[in-house]
Design a protein around this motif. Structure first.
Motif, mmCIF file in Angstrom:
data_model
loop_
_atom_site.group_PDB
_atom_site.id
_atom_site.type_symbol
_atom_site.label_atom_id
_atom_site.label_comp_id
_atom_site.label_asym_id
_atom_site.label_seq_id
_atom_site.Cartn_x
_atom_site.Cartn_y
_atom_site.Cartn_z
ATOM 1 N N GLY A 142 25.912 56.277 47.143
ATOM 2 C CA GLY A 142 26.123 56.850 45.828
ATOM 3 C C GLY A 142 27.237 56.152 45.082
ATOM 4 O O GLY A 142 27.535 54.974 45.314
ATOM 5 N N HIS A 143 27.891 56.896 44.191
ATOM 6 C CA HIS A 143 28.951 56.336 43.363
ATOM 7 C C HIS A 143 30.108 55.858 44.241
ATOM 8 O O HIS A 143 30.538 56.553 45.161
ATOM 9 C CB HIS A 143 29.448 57.396 42.379
ATOM 10 N N LEU A 144 30.625 54.676 43.934
ATOM 11 C CA LEU A 144 31.741 54.098 44.690
ATOM 12 C C LEU A 144 32.993 54.101 43.822
ATOM 13 O O LEU A 144 32.986 53.566 42.708
ATOM 14 C CB LEU A 144 31.410 52.671 45.121
ATOM 15 N N THR A 145 34.061 54.705 44.347
ATOM 16 C CA THR A 145 35.356 54.706 43.684
ATOM 17 C C THR A 145 36.348 53.986 44.584
ATOM 18 O O THR A 145 36.513 54.356 45.748
ATOM 19 C CB THR A 145 35.851 56.138 43.429
ATOM 20 N N ILE A 146 37.000 52.950 44.068
ATOM 21 C CA ILE A 146 37.978 52.181 44.835
ATOM 22 C C ILE A 146 39.342 52.370 44.191
ATOM 23 O O ILE A 146 39.527 52.087 43.013
ATOM 24 C CB ILE A 146 37.625 50.684 44.864
ATOM 25 N N GLU A 164 34.894 41.232 40.894
ATOM 26 C CA GLU A 164 33.600 41.537 41.520
ATOM 27 C C GLU A 164 33.460 43.045 41.729
ATOM 28 O O GLU A 164 32.395 43.625 41.474
ATOM 29 C CB GLU A 164 33.479 40.818 42.872
ATOM 30 N N TRP A 165 34.530 43.682 42.173
ATOM 31 C CA TRP A 165 34.474 45.125 42.418
ATOM 32 C C TRP A 165 34.301 45.890 41.112
ATOM 33 O O TRP A 165 33.524 46.840 41.037
ATOM 34 C CB TRP A 165 35.741 45.579 43.137
ATOM 35 N N ARG A 166 35.022 45.486 40.072
ATOM 36 C CA ARG A 166 34.906 46.162 38.779
ATOM 37 C C ARG A 166 33.490 46.060 38.203
ATOM 38 O O ARG A 166 32.999 46.976 37.545
ATOM 39 C CB ARG A 166 35.879 45.547 37.773
ATOM 40 N N ALA A 167 32.860 44.912 38.425
ATOM 41 C CA ALA A 167 31.557 44.652 37.814
ATOM 42 C C ALA A 167 30.390 45.206 38.615
ATOM 43 O O ALA A 167 29.251 45.190 38.135
ATOM 44 C CB ALA A 167 31.371 43.137 37.629
#
Length: 278
Positions: A142-146, A164-167
């Protein structure tokens, strides 16, 4: 054959890549050079660790920092004799690797869940393989929050991968440093403060964190305030290990040994023990 099966014998390897990650922290890329060792590379799972040897200086345990590619990667902070010696090595120099050791994050079991990842300082290194796994299999989670943090900008690790993570699809990325720093225009505050600001919903969510024990302690408390229960929170712990196979007793946490029962634990498994680990 008895020597080959000796769990204390490192697999021979050589350094094929070294790059600076942060002040005092380097990423070491290791190629194992014998068939027996090469066969272990595919066995590593996010959360597991290995002992890396600097020949003539000793060995020290480090979490695996990548599951991509044919090589092993470890983020190593120069803090002691072994790590300082490793930092003096060059590409092509021989090293040893004893692993994989310990358990791993149950990423198959949390498919379909929203995932909240909190990495504090070099504690982000063993979480990087989780991010890699989720991004490589994006439709399975599901949704990924870092949430990423360090004391100062020069101590943030894997900054080259932030874009890469932001995009990434269905992913949000937040970064903070503990105190104001010249030239820094981003968020300032502890990772727990950032966590409260982002306020991820606990519904159908799993949180995974790593960092200094004191950071983990307060992350647990903050997640509890946000509605996360101890069976929704995973962490990985570091300890002063000598054997890595549950024999020396140096890494006990209550009745558990971090090297074999961990290093990955659900919060509910270590309730009442973490305070003594601080």
């Amino acid at each position: 054959m008895a020597q080959i099966n000796n769990p204390m014998r490192p697999h021979p390897g050589k350094l094929v890549g070294i790059r600076d990650l942060a002040t005092g922290i380097k990423l070491f890329q290791i190629e194992l050079t014998e068939p027996e060792g090469q066969a272990t590379v595919a066995e590593y799972r996010p959360g597991q660790f290995a002992f890396v040897s600097a020949f003539g200086a000793g060995e020290a345990p480090f979490g695996i920092a990548s599951i991509r590619g044919p090589y092993l990667e470890f983020a190593i902070n120069a803090l002691g004799h072994v790590t300082h010696t490793l930092h003096t090595l060059d590409v092509g120099d021989p090293v040893g690797v004893r692993g994989p050791l310990g358990n791993w994050f149950p990423l198959d079991a949390i498919k379909g869940h929203n995932v909240v990842i909190l990495g504090a300082g070099i504690g982000g290194a063993p979480l990087r393989p989780i991010i890699q796994t989720i991004l490589d299999r994006r439709d399975e989670y599901g949704h990924l929050t870092i949430l990423w943090a360090a004391r100062s900008p020069d101590l943030l690790v894997f900054t080259a991968e932030f874009d890469e993570w932001r995009a990434a699809p269905d992913t949000e990325f937040h970064v903070t440093i503990d105190r104001e720093h010249e030239g820094w225009s981003g968020n300032v505050g502890l990772i727990t403060q950032l966590l409260e600001q982002v306020d991820p919903a606990p519904d159908n969510a799993i949180s995974i964190c790593c960092g200094p024990p004191i950071a983990i302690h307060f992350i647990f408390l903050t997640l509890g305030k946000l509605g996360f229960t101890p069976d929704q929170v995973l962490t990985t712990l570091e300890a002063r290990m000598h054997c890595g196979i549950g024999k020396c007793g140096r890494c006990n946490l209550g009745e558990k040994f971090i090297c074999v029962d961990g290093p990955v634990f659900w919060q509910k498994e270590i309730a009442g023990f973490l305070e003594g680990f601080l």
